[in-house]
Design a protein around this motif. Structure first.
Motif, PDB file in Angstrom:
ATOM      1  N   GLU A 186       0.692  -1.148   0.060  1.00 50.57           N
ATOM      2  CA  GLU A 186      -0.020  -0.196  -0.115  1.00 50.57           C
ATOM      3  C   GLU A 186       0.846   1.377   0.156  1.00 50.57           C
TER       4      GLU A 186
ATOM      5  N   GLU B 176       1.499  -6.655   8.700  1.00 56.82           N
ATOM      6  CA  GLU B 176       1.461  -5.357   7.812  1.00 56.82           C
ATOM      7  C   GLU B 176       2.349  -4.351   8.737  1.00 56.82           C
TER       8      GLU B 176
ATOM      9  N   LYS C 131       3.821  -0.646   8.816  1.00 58.96           N
ATOM     10  CA  LYS C 131       3.234   0.569   8.269  1.00 58.96           C
ATOM     11  C   LYS C 131       4.529   1.508   8.205  1.00 58.96           C
TER      12      LYS C 131
HETATM   13 MG    MG Z   1      -3.742  -1.947   5.178  1.00 55.67          MG
END
Ligand code: MG
Ligand code: ADP
Ligand code: ZN
Length: 479
Positions: free
Chosen positions: A10, A212, A214
């Motif tokens: 992302e 995940e 970030k």
């Molecule tokens: Mg996400």
């Protein structure tokens, strides 16, 4: 057991609009004094109404088109609730189920020469939060970044290694810059990555449990964090454990990922349609208009360089992958008219000098016109390639007009054929043995004569002409 990494990225890129997403504060916040680019809207004062910036939507769509995405035409903004001290509204204005664009993809070129298409699930628009700085005396908050526009680009879980993910991220950066949707300058915090990583036994179809991590803000930390996560999960699985689905953070000093919290689901954000912003309607005409603004992209350009200019694939890709390099090449070619030679000079000679100086092509001391002129001089036979190489550094350093430089230094090829013939005759006279060898059928012997002529002329003769003159004289001579 051998495990295969599955990675989805992302990527957040700041859209390069003049003003922020919902107010008229400047979006040019780099190095600005804290809390100088703020107003009641982007500081989330009660009762303030956001007004969606048209430029943000258009540039977002421009970026999406450059990634081959579809533009559904009807889209809306949604509230995504968080509680953070740098998010004064108490929610982010993002897009949930109707993003401005979906279903795209880009192609990356792997180091083994193969290419791979990476799917893009969606590109949506959202605003950014402010920034906290933790000091010994307490935490400081700067709202300059609050309300700046972002596009979030979500990839399909198509990436299989750190190399692929890194190439994909770099390619995204290039494309965003190419179309002018984002400056994507990492040093200025304009591009950040979240990495989703899972492992599965090689050969298995189903994906494993992912973590995940970030907010990685450089290519280096992106690569390090991916390597770390792959290794961490491999060790867990090999020792019979299970990976926990969670959100992790990256410690840039210790170079480790750290568990932060369990994964939040959509419900945790209490998404609902943003009541203060009407739905975004994008007409076909708008999309067509934006499509026209997209300059020729890398892949297409590479194809054209091969089909129209006859460049080898390697040159075509190398030149076209960087917009600035391609522009330089085309400007030089305009003057030289010689694709392959221009490409050679650009990719080898000029690049070597730029690399030594640590400069990028857009910082080149030498203007493309002058490189083009130099190539043309060689092509026209006015100077030899050897001389061009000898004086190239000087031409580069001073951005000299090669024509004038050659003239001033008296390096022009001897265009006086009479003079050159005289020298050739002298060399023939001085070398009866070589001449005899040549006449006896030893073709190679001729190069000995050519070499001597070049020596006498200080390299200023065109070897091709020397060759021709020697052959002519030898054919005429009765020796
Ligand atoms: Mg996400
Ligand atoms: P969210 O993180 O908000 O839950 P998604 O579920 O859509 O959003 O996934 C976000 C990213 O995670 C996407 O880039 C997707 O490709 C990637 N992803 C999804 N499942 C996996 C998986 N099992 N392993 C690795 N990446 C994954
Ligand atoms: Zn503002």
């Amino acid at each position: 057991m051998e495990f295969e990494p599955v990675i989805g990225l992302e990527v957040h890129c700041r859209i390069s609009s003049k003003t922020k997403m919902f107010c008229r504060c400047s979006n040019d916040i780099f190095n600005a004094k804290p809390n100088t680019h703020v107003c009641p809207v982007c500081m989330g004062f009660p009762g303030m109404l956001p007004l969606l910036n048209e430029e943000v939507v258009k540039k977002g769509i421009l970026g999406a088109l450059a990634l081959g995405c579809e533009i559904p035409g009807f889209s809306k903004m949604d509230r995504k609730s968080y509680f953070y001290p740098d998010l004064p509204k108490g929610f982010q204005i993002s897009q949930y189920d109707l993003p401005v664009s979906v279903k795209g993809g880009i192609t990356i070129a792997l180091s083994d020469g193969s290419t791979k298409r990476i799917g893009i699930t969606r590109l949506h628009l959202e605003d950014d939060a402010g920034k906290l700085t933790h000091t010994a005396g307490g935490t400081l908050v700067d709202f300059n970044r609050s309300g700046t526009p972002l596009m979030e680009i979500v990839s399909e879980p198509d990436l299989r290694s750190t190399e692929e993910a890194s190439l994909y991220a770099r390619q995204l950066q290039k494309i965003m810059r190419y179309v002018g949707a984002s400056d994507a300058d990492m040093e200025k915090g304009m591009m950040r990555f979240d990495i989703n990583v899972s492992l599965r036994p090689r050969g298995q179809k189903e994906f494993g449990v992912r973590s995940e991590t970030k907010n990685l803000n450089s290519f280096r930390s992106l690569e390090k964090a991916l390597d770390y996560e792959i290794k961490r999960q491999t060790e867990i699985l090999e020792s019979g454990g299970t990976v926990v689905q969670e959100t992790r953070g990256w410690d840039d000093n210790k170079e480790v990922t750290i568990s932060q919290r369990g994964k939040e689901e959509a419900a945790d954000y209490r998404y609902f349609p943003e009541p203060d912003i009407p739905p975004i309607v994008v007409t076909r005409e708008m999309v067509e208009e934006l499509k026209k603004q997209i300059p020729e992209l890398h892949d297409k350009k590479a194809d054209r360089y091969q089909s129209e200019l006859g460049l080898p694939a390697q040159d075509a890709h190398q030149l076209s992958h960087d917009a600035a390099l391609a522009a330089y090449f085309e400007a030089a070619l305009e003057v030289s008219g010689e694709p392959k030679k221009t490409s050679n000079w650009l990719l080898s000679e000029l690049m070597a000098l730029l690399n030594a100086d640590g400069l990028s092509i857009s910082e080149s001391k030498l203007a493309p016109e002058n490189l083009g002129k130099l190539v043309k001089l060689i092509e026209d036979g006015a100077i030899t390639g050897k001389i061009a190489k000898d004086i190239f550094k000087e031409i580069y350093e001073g951005n000299l007009d090669p024509e004038k430089a050659v003239e001033e230094k008296g390096l022009k090829v001897m265009s006086d054929t009479g003079e050159l013939e005289k020298i050739c005759q002298q060399i023939i006279d001085r070398n009866p043995q070589i001449v005899a060898d040549f006449k006896g059928g030893k073709e190679k012997a001729l190069s000995g004569l050519v070499g001597q002529v070049m020596g006498v002329t200080g390299g200023s003769a065109n070897p091709k002409s020397v060759n021709e003159i020697l052959r002519k004289l030898l054919a005429e001579s009765t020796l």
